[in-house]
Scaffold this active site. Structure first.
Site: not given
Ligand code: AMP
Length: 284
Positions: A33, A36, A153, A182
């Site tokens: 999204h 990411h 993130g 975000v």
């Molecule tokens: P995930 O796929 O949930 O493991 O997330 C992958 C990376 O994207 C991690 O470093 C998360 O912290 C980051 N991330 C997920 N959602 C957000 C968001 N809303 N804003 C910023 N970074 C994000």
């Protein structure tokens, strides 16, 4: 370019290193999204080459969690990565990462175990072993991709703090770049798990950001007593919410705060039905 094997990634990395190109890594579990994408865009801006990993890492899920139903949308993810300018989408299978039979118990796999002081609180309290799985897979990805920079993130702030600690303690030659959360216009932090929410749930989910924004507004007005700040949350909670934690902790080492200051992060986790959501805010 979509690749599924470690060897294919290594080949490309070798080629890039020979040309002295800098490499950025964005580890994800897919279902990408705009949150990411903000990380990917930052990497593309900062680095010559960007690798996005898409891997639903089985060893960071606890028994009874959503490993099987976690959204998997690789085709769409690949397109989003390409459009954002990523050079490689690395989507390994569990077998590629953990071997034949991929035995996931730490009786059979070398784990990277972050310090208990960092993992016995917040998400680590209910998700026992979760951060061992995160540190292990991220360490593996660092060894495979050998990035100069890795982008994470602030949405997963405890994870970010633990990974920074891992990099420092293990002298891993990578710079971790934190990226801001975000949010939707409503305030809801973007998350792959938001896909589990019904329209009504999404309205209830606004409690997380509302609580955090209100606490920050109160802090900015001069209220620093954590007990008083915590009490401001209750008016946003109702029978649809099951609060797991609302805690004030130090931004570097997660020590508990009794009095809020500019180094304080407010962390919240709550469940709406079966869906567990997390959010946090820095008071500075
Ligand atoms: P995930 O796929 O949930 O493991 O997330 C992958 C990376 O994207 C991690 O470093 C998360 O912290 C980051 N991330 C997920 N959602 C957000 C968001 N809303 N804003 C910023 N970074 C994000």
């Amino acid at each position: 370019m979509l690749v599924h094997t470690i060897d294919e990634v290594r080949e490309k990395i070798e080629e890039w290193k020979k040309q002295s190109l800098t490499v950025g890594l964005v580890p994800t579990m897919g279902a990408l999204h705009d949150g990411h994408l903000s990380l990917i865009k930052k990497s593309v801006e900062k680095c010559d080459k960007t690798v996005v990993s898409v891997f639903v890492n089985p060893i960071q899920f606890c028994p009874g969690e959503d490993l099987d139903k976690y959204p998997r949308t690789l085709d769409a993810d690949e397109k989003l990565c390409n459009d954002a300018g990523a050079d490689i989408v690395f989507a390994p299978s569990p077998k590629e990462m953990y071997g034949e039979g991929h035995i996931l118990s730490n009786d059979f796999l070398t784990y990277v175990i972050p310090p208990f002081f960092y993992t016995n609180k917040l998400c680590g309290k209910s998700r026992v072993g979760h951060f061992d799985g995160v540190c292990t897979v991220v360490n593996k990805l660092f060894n495979i991709v050998q990035p100069d920079f890795a982008f994470f993130g602030e949405k997963d702030r405890q994870q970010l703090i633990i990974l920074k600690k891992m990099v420092k303690d293990l002298n891993i030659p990578v710079e971790i770049i934190p990226c801001p959360i975000v949010r939707e216009e409503s305030g809801l932090a973007l998350s792959s798990r938001n896909k589990y929410l019904s329209d009504d749930d999404k309205i209830h989910a606004l409690a997380l950001s509302k609580i955090l924004f209100n606490i920050k507004a109160c802090y900015n007005k001069g209220i620093t007593d954590v007990k008083a700040l915590t009490e401001t949350a209750y008016s946003y909670l109702n029978e649809h919410h099951s609060l797991e934690y609302l805690e004030f902790r130090d931004a570097q080492d997660l020590e508990e705060k009794k009095t809020a200051d500019d180094n304080t992060i407010v962390f919240i986790a709550l469940k709406i039905g079966d869906v567990r959501l997390i959010d946090n805010i820095a008071l500075k």
